[in-house]
Design a protein around this motif. Structure first.
Motif, PDB file in Angstrom:
ATOM      1  N   PHE A 188       0.819  -1.223   0.000  1.00 13.71           N
ATOM      2  CA  PHE A 188       0.000   0.000   0.000  1.00 13.71           C
ATOM      3  C   PHE A 188       0.848   1.266   0.000  1.00 13.71           C
ATOM      4  O   PHE A 188       1.826   1.375   0.736  1.00 13.71           O
ATOM      5  CB  PHE A 188      -0.939   0.011   1.201  1.00 13.71           C
ATOM      6  N   LYS A 189       0.412   2.234  -0.834  1.00 18.01           N
ATOM      7  CA  LYS A 189       1.156   3.487  -0.931  1.00 18.01           C
ATOM      8  C   LYS A 189       0.586   4.542   0.013  1.00 18.01           C
ATOM      9  O   LYS A 189       1.305   5.428   0.455  1.00 18.01           O
ATOM     10  CB  LYS A 189       1.091   4.019  -2.362  1.00 18.01           C
ATOM     11  N   SER A 190      -0.710   4.449   0.308  1.00 18.22           N
ATOM     12  CA  SER A 190      -1.355   5.489   1.121  1.00 18.22           C
ATOM     13  C   SER A 190      -0.760   5.541   2.532  1.00 18.22           C
ATOM     14  O   SER A 190      -0.659   4.518   3.221  1.00 18.22           O
ATOM     15  CB  SER A 190      -2.854   5.186   1.189  1.00 18.22           C
ATOM     16  N   THR A 191      -0.371   6.743   2.939  1.00 14.14           N
ATOM     17  CA  THR A 191       0.250   6.927   4.262  1.00 14.14           C
ATOM     18  C   THR A 191      -0.714   6.500   5.360  1.00 14.14           C
ATOM     19  O   THR A 191      -0.312   5.873   6.340  1.00 14.14           O
ATOM     20  CB  THR A 191       0.635   8.403   4.453  1.00 14.14           C
ATOM     21  N   LEU A 192      -1.997   6.861   5.187  1.00 13.07           N
ATOM     22  CA  LEU A 192      -2.970   6.555   6.248  1.00 13.07           C
ATOM     23  C   LEU A 192      -3.181   5.049   6.408  1.00 13.07           C
ATOM     24  O   LEU A 192      -3.290   4.545   7.526  1.00 13.07           O
ATOM     25  CB  LEU A 192      -4.307   7.240   5.944  1.00 13.07           C
ATOM     26  N   ILE A 193      -3.238   4.331   5.288  1.00 12.51           N
ATOM     27  CA  ILE A 193      -3.399   2.862   5.369  1.00 12.51           C
ATOM     28  C   ILE A 193      -2.188   2.256   6.063  1.00 12.51           C
ATOM     29  O   ILE A 193      -2.306   1.416   6.958  1.00 12.51           O
ATOM     30  CB  ILE A 193      -3.594   2.244   3.966  1.00 12.51           C
TER      31      ILE A 193
ATOM     32  N   ALA B 151       4.729   4.198  12.990  1.00 10.86           N
ATOM     33  CA  ALA B 151       3.413   4.853  13.048  1.00 10.86           C
ATOM     34  C   ALA B 151       3.586   6.350  13.336  1.00 10.86           C
ATOM     35  O   ALA B 151       2.919   7.190  12.706  1.00 10.86           O
ATOM     36  CB  ALA B 151       2.552   4.195  14.122  1.00 10.86           C
ATOM     37  N   ILE B 152       4.488   6.680  14.259  1.00 15.06           N
ATOM     38  CA  ILE B 152       4.729   8.102  14.579  1.00 15.06           C
ATOM     39  C   ILE B 152       5.290   8.823  13.353  1.00 15.06           C
ATOM     40  O   ILE B 152       4.850   9.924  13.000  1.00 15.06           O
ATOM     41  CB  ILE B 152       5.681   8.233  15.797  1.00 15.06           C
ATOM     42  N   TYR B 153       6.246   8.185  12.674  1.00 16.17           N
ATOM     43  CA  TYR B 153       6.846   8.767  11.474  1.00 16.17           C
ATOM     44  C   TYR B 153       5.776   9.019  10.409  1.00 16.17           C
ATOM     45  O   TYR B 153       5.698  10.099   9.820  1.00 16.17           O
ATOM     46  CB  TYR B 153       7.930   7.814  10.942  1.00 16.17           C
ATOM     47  N   LEU B 154       4.895   8.025  10.195  1.00 16.83           N
ATOM     48  CA  LEU B 154       3.845   8.159   9.167  1.00 16.83           C
ATOM     49  C   LEU B 154       2.825   9.220   9.544  1.00 16.83           C
ATOM     50  O   LEU B 154       2.320   9.948   8.692  1.00 16.83           O
ATOM     51  CB  LEU B 154       3.159   6.798   8.949  1.00 16.83           C
ATOM     52  N   TRP B 155       2.555   9.291  10.841  1.00 19.52           N
ATOM     53  CA  TRP B 155       1.595  10.289  11.316  1.00 19.52           C
ATOM     54  C   TRP B 155       2.124  11.700  11.040  1.00 19.52           C
ATOM     55  O   TRP B 155       1.402  12.585  10.576  1.00 19.52           O
ATOM     56  CB  TRP B 155       1.364  10.086  12.819  1.00 19.52           C
ATOM     57  N   ARG B 156       3.442  11.901  11.274  1.00 15.34           N
ATOM     58  CA  ARG B 156       4.055  13.210  11.019  1.00 15.34           C
ATOM     59  C   ARG B 156       4.094  13.501   9.516  1.00 15.34           C
ATOM     60  O   ARG B 156       3.868  14.627   9.087  1.00 15.34           O
ATOM     61  CB  ARG B 156       5.453  13.260  11.615  1.00 15.34           C
ATOM     62  N   GLN B 157       4.375  12.454   8.722  1.00  9.38           N
ATOM     63  CA  GLN B 157       4.390  12.606   7.272  1.00  9.38           C
ATOM     64  C   GLN B 157       3.017  13.053   6.787  1.00  9.38           C
ATOM     65  O   GLN B 157       2.899  13.968   5.990  1.00  9.38           O
ATOM     66  CB  GLN B 157       4.703  11.249   6.607  1.00  9.38           C
TER      67      GLN B 157
ATOM     68  N   LYS C 209       0.729  14.546   8.462  1.00  7.03           N
ATOM     69  CA  LYS C 209       0.451  15.917   8.906  1.00  7.03           C
ATOM     70  C   LYS C 209       1.092  16.919   7.941  1.00  7.03           C
ATOM     71  O   LYS C 209       0.471  17.915   7.551  1.00  7.03           O
ATOM     72  CB  LYS C 209       1.027  16.101  10.310  1.00  7.03           C
ATOM     73  N   LYS C 210       2.337  16.612   7.526  1.00  6.49           N
ATOM     74  CA  LYS C 210       3.059  17.490   6.591  1.00  6.49           C
ATOM     75  C   LYS C 210       2.319  17.569   5.263  1.00  6.49           C
ATOM     76  O   LYS C 210       2.156  18.652   4.693  1.00  6.49           O
ATOM     77  CB  LYS C 210       4.475  16.945   6.352  1.00  6.49           C
ATOM     78  N   ILE C 211       1.844  16.393   4.795  1.00  7.79           N
ATOM     79  CA  ILE C 211       1.127  16.352   3.505  1.00  7.79           C
ATOM     80  C   ILE C 211      -0.140  17.187   3.598  1.00  7.79           C
ATOM     81  O   ILE C 211      -0.457  17.981   2.707  1.00  7.79           O
ATOM     82  CB  ILE C 211       0.788  14.885   3.101  1.00  7.79           C
ATOM     83  N   GLN C 212      -0.839  17.042   4.725  1.00 15.78           N
ATOM     84  CA  GLN C 212      -2.083  17.803   4.912  1.00 15.78           C
ATOM     85  C   GLN C 212      -1.816  19.302   4.942  1.00 15.78           C
ATOM     86  O   GLN C 212      -2.540  20.088   4.333  1.00 15.78           O
ATOM     87  CB  GLN C 212      -2.746  17.373   6.215  1.00 15.78           C
TER      88      GLN C 212
ATOM     89  N   MET D 206      10.299  22.885   2.369  1.00 18.11           N
ATOM     90  CA  MET D 206      11.516  23.601   2.786  1.00 18.11           C
ATOM     91  C   MET D 206      11.740  23.361   4.276  1.00 18.11           C
ATOM     92  O   MET D 206      10.852  23.514   5.085  1.00 18.11           O
ATOM     93  CB  MET D 206      11.315  25.097   2.485  1.00 18.11           C
ATOM     94  N   ASP D 207      12.968  22.984   4.626  1.00 16.99           N
ATOM     95  CA  ASP D 207      13.292  22.725   6.019  1.00 16.99           C
ATOM     96  C   ASP D 207      13.744  24.030   6.670  1.00 16.99           C
ATOM     97  O   ASP D 207      14.703  24.655   6.246  1.00 16.99           O
ATOM     98  CB  ASP D 207      14.419  21.695   6.061  1.00 16.99           C
ATOM     99  N   ASN D 208      12.996  24.471   7.699  1.00 12.21           N
ATOM    100  CA  ASN D 208      13.320  25.756   8.308  1.00 12.21           C
ATOM    101  C   ASN D 208      14.084  25.627   9.618  1.00 12.21           C
ATOM    102  O   ASN D 208      14.056  26.536  10.436  1.00 12.21           O
ATOM    103  CB  ASN D 208      12.024  26.544   8.554  1.00 12.21           C
ATOM    104  N   LYS D 209      14.757  24.504   9.803  1.00 15.61           N
ATOM    105  CA  LYS D 209      15.468  24.308  11.069  1.00 15.61           C
ATOM    106  C   LYS D 209      16.658  25.246  11.151  1.00 15.61           C
ATOM    107  O   LYS D 209      17.360  25.444  10.145  1.00 15.61           O
ATOM    108  CB  LYS D 209      15.952  22.855  11.172  1.00 15.61           C
ATOM    109  N   PRO D 210      16.920  25.868  12.328  1.00 18.35           N
ATOM    110  CA  PRO D 210      18.080  26.761  12.452  1.00 18.35           C
ATOM    111  C   PRO D 210      19.397  25.993  12.284  1.00 18.35           C
ATOM    112  O   PRO D 210      19.458  24.796  12.570  1.00 18.35           O
ATOM    113  CB  PRO D 210      17.951  27.311  13.875  1.00 18.35           C
ATOM    114  N   LEU D 211      20.453  26.684  11.819  1.00 17.50           N
ATOM    115  CA  LEU D 211      21.735  26.017  11.561  1.00 17.50           C
ATOM    116  C   LEU D 211      22.561  25.882  12.843  1.00 17.50           C
ATOM    117  O   LEU D 211      23.657  26.423  12.952  1.00 17.50           O
ATOM    118  CB  LEU D 211      22.525  26.787  10.500  1.00 17.50           C
ATOM    119  N   THR D 212      22.005  25.169  13.793  1.00 16.82           N
ATOM    120  CA  THR D 212      22.768  24.931  15.031  1.00 16.82           C
ATOM    121  C   THR D 212      23.797  23.830  14.763  1.00 16.82           C
ATOM    122  O   THR D 212      23.689  23.108  13.763  1.00 16.82           O
ATOM    123  CB  THR D 212      21.840  24.471  16.165  1.00 16.82           C
ATOM    124  N   THR D 213      24.751  23.671  15.683  1.00 14.62           N
ATOM    125  CA  THR D 213      25.799  22.646  15.512  1.00 14.62           C
ATOM    126  C   THR D 213      25.165  21.253  15.402  1.00 14.62           C
ATOM    127  O   THR D 213      25.537  20.456  14.545  1.00 14.62           O
ATOM    128  CB  THR D 213      26.756  22.685  16.719  1.00 14.62           C
TER     129      THR D 213
END
Lengths: 146, 403
Positions: free
Chosen positions: A69-74, A130-136, A138-141, B1-8
């Protein structure tokens, strides 16, 4: 794409190893208990091993589905279910079915520790995914909303 | 775009992500060292602990056994391997009469074919509660009476509590107490008085002929404590001289313990040598890798300097990268070792075949902290020289070097 294959393959391999532990890697105790009527029945740990084969199979299927499956939510849903299946895998030998009463029996010495360690890895890995996909997701949304 | 500051830290993470295979390889190397150091130290501490416990609690100075069964008594005591060897019970009184002998207590070993708790052979040990000075001091809950007929005491690895019942050869026995964890064969043994043990032997007759069922006047060993002021070797020689003709042989526990501690010292030395070699290897490989990669990145550092990064920023960047590699490697190695050493402790104990008792949580914590520190230092130590060297370069020279 990379995450899809990596997470799917790792989950599938862990599921496969869980499935193989009671079958051939560290089998449960093989001797039978004699009943009052003279028949023989397997010990409790045998049934724990059987249940773990099912748990391993579920995690293996979860891994395959993560690749398909490609869908992040699935994939998020599959990862959460895999993590919960891992919890079930830990509960089977400890609470739900159990095993022999002596620490030096093969089931208590090797089978259960191996299964518990593998299930802990499944829980940790699937929760992380699951946490990684959830953040992904969120970014897509956020991107779609502007 | 990644807006993270350029910290060490952010810059270091990005640099590490840019070369995932190199980073993973270096992390693996550090984790291998952390794994060996933590796992090996816990293993050797457990063996040391088991050995100390054995010498502290081994109440007998001499063990009298039938001739030819010296190794069997060691297997029964150290690993709980079911053993069956017998001689005449009259030996107990005879040995008591030898000069220098203070206390004697007989023991009778019976191996089960199967038990209610488990379908595997188990060592049943019959002892005389009135004269015993070996078993009863190890009880977790003290008994208010001498162990009666039909009552048993179980080793710590047998999962049965006081009040529960266990079945051997179709006869039910009441568990009245449990032993403390000993790290040796007693953990997997079941103890009962001599008359109960004789009864068990008779019960076992329906499955297999048992010498004790034929002749109740048999025992397996006599535990001997010597008087103060006597030399254990002299007393052992006296016993041998007097009763060797009656097939009595002696095992001096001090010699047995020194043999085990000799093996233990060898094993511990191997573990520490392996950890030392791995540490040197980890630092050397990191040193080479950092030297190669940092030389190749001189231009990158030159650009940083041109963009206004001070010298100490570069030093911090390099040290941060190596520290992150060390941190991830160390944590991974220690967690992996913990996942092997703790859940599989019984299996490891059975493989080693020596008394094995895991150290306290406090000791484990100290070992983990020391392993963390030593392992973590590998990265920063390996990169410190290059970090200072890069920080000292002139921007112009660095930028023109590769042209």
């Amino acid at each position: 794409m990379k995450n899809r294959f990596f997470s799917g393959i790792v989950a599938a391999v862990l599921g496969l190893v869980i499935l193989l532990v009671p079958l051939c890697i560290f089998p449960t105790c093989t001797k039978m208990i004699e009943t009052a009527s003279g028949g023989t029945v397997p010990m409790k740990c045998f049934w724990s091993g059987r249940a773990e084969i099912g748990v391993g199979l579920l995690i293996l299927c979860g891994g395959v589905l993560l690749v398909i499956f490609k869908s992040t939510l699935i994939r998020l849903g599959i990862s959460m279910m895999a993590a919960l299946t891992g919890v079930l895998g830990i509960l089977v030998p400890i609470v739900l079915i159990g095993g022999c009463k002596m620490d030096t029996m093969p089931c208590r010495m090797t089978t259960f520790p191996a299964l518990i360690v593998l299930c802990v890895l499944v829980v940790a890995f699937s929760s992380g995914n699951a946490i990684y996909l959830w953040r992904q997701n969120k970014k897509i949304q956020e991107k779609t909303n502007g | 775009m990644d807006n993270k500051p350029l910290t060490t830290v952010n810059l270091s993470v990005k640099n590490l992500k840019r070369n995932p295979f190199r980073t993973a390889g270096l992390i693996f190397l550090v984790s291998l060292f952390a794994f060996t150091l933590f796992g090996g130290t816990v293993l050797s501490k457990s063996l040391e602990n088991g050995m100390n416990n054995l010498s502290k609690r081994m109440g007998a100075d001499i063990l009298a056994v039938p001739y030819g069964y010296e190794a069997d008594i060691q297997s029964a005591l150290l690993r709980g391997e079911p053993s069956t060897f017998y001689f005449d019970a009259g030996i107990t009184e005879k040995v008591k009469g030898v000069e220098g002998v203070k206390d004697v207590s007989p023991q009778l070993y019976i191996a089960t074919l199967n038990a209610g708790c488990c379908a595997y052979p188990l060592q049943l040990i019959g002892f005389e509660p009135k004269t015993d000075f070996i078993i009863q001091p190890w009880l977790t809950n003290s008994l208010d009476h001498l162990l009666g007929d039909g009552e048993i005491v179980v080793g710590n690895s047998i999962n049965a509590e006081a009040g529960q019942k266990l079945k051997f050869f179709d006869r039910t026995f009441l568990v009245v107490a449990r032993l403390d964890k000993t790290g040796m064969g007693f953990d997997t043994s079941v103890f009962m008085n001599l008359s109960t043990a004789n009864q068990v032997a008779r019960d076992s007759e329906r499955l297999k002929a048992h010498p004790v069922a034929e002749n109740e006047n048999l025992i397996s060993s006599v535990m001997i404590k010597i008087e103060n002021g006597y030399d254990v070797k002299d007393v052992a020689n006296n016993i041998l001289q007097a009763y060797a003709k009656e097939s009595v042989h002696v095992v001096v526990t001090k010699n047995m313990l020194s043999d085990i501690s000799g093996n233990l010292r060898g094993l511990t030395a191997y573990i520490y040598i392996l950890a030392g070699v791995l540490w040197v290897l980890a630092v050397s490989v990191l040193l080479v890798v950092f030297s190669v990669t940092l030389n190749g990145r001189k231009r990158e550092f030159g650009i940083f300097r041109t963009l206004g990064a001070p010298r100490n920023k570069l030093v911090k960047l390099i040290l941060c990268e190596s520290s992150l590699i060390s941190l991830f490697g160390t944590v991974a190695g220690i967690v992996a070792a913990a996942l092997v050493v703790f859940p599989f402790s019984t299996y490891i104990a059975s493989l080693v075949g020596l008394p094995y008792l895991q150290p306290s949580y406090a000791t484990v914590f100290v070992v983990a902290a020391m392993s963390f520190l030593l392992s973590f230092l590998a990265g920063p130590l390996a990169s410190a020289y290059f970090a200072i060297k890069i920080g000292g370069f002139e921007i112009y020279t660095v930028m023109r070097e590769n042209e």
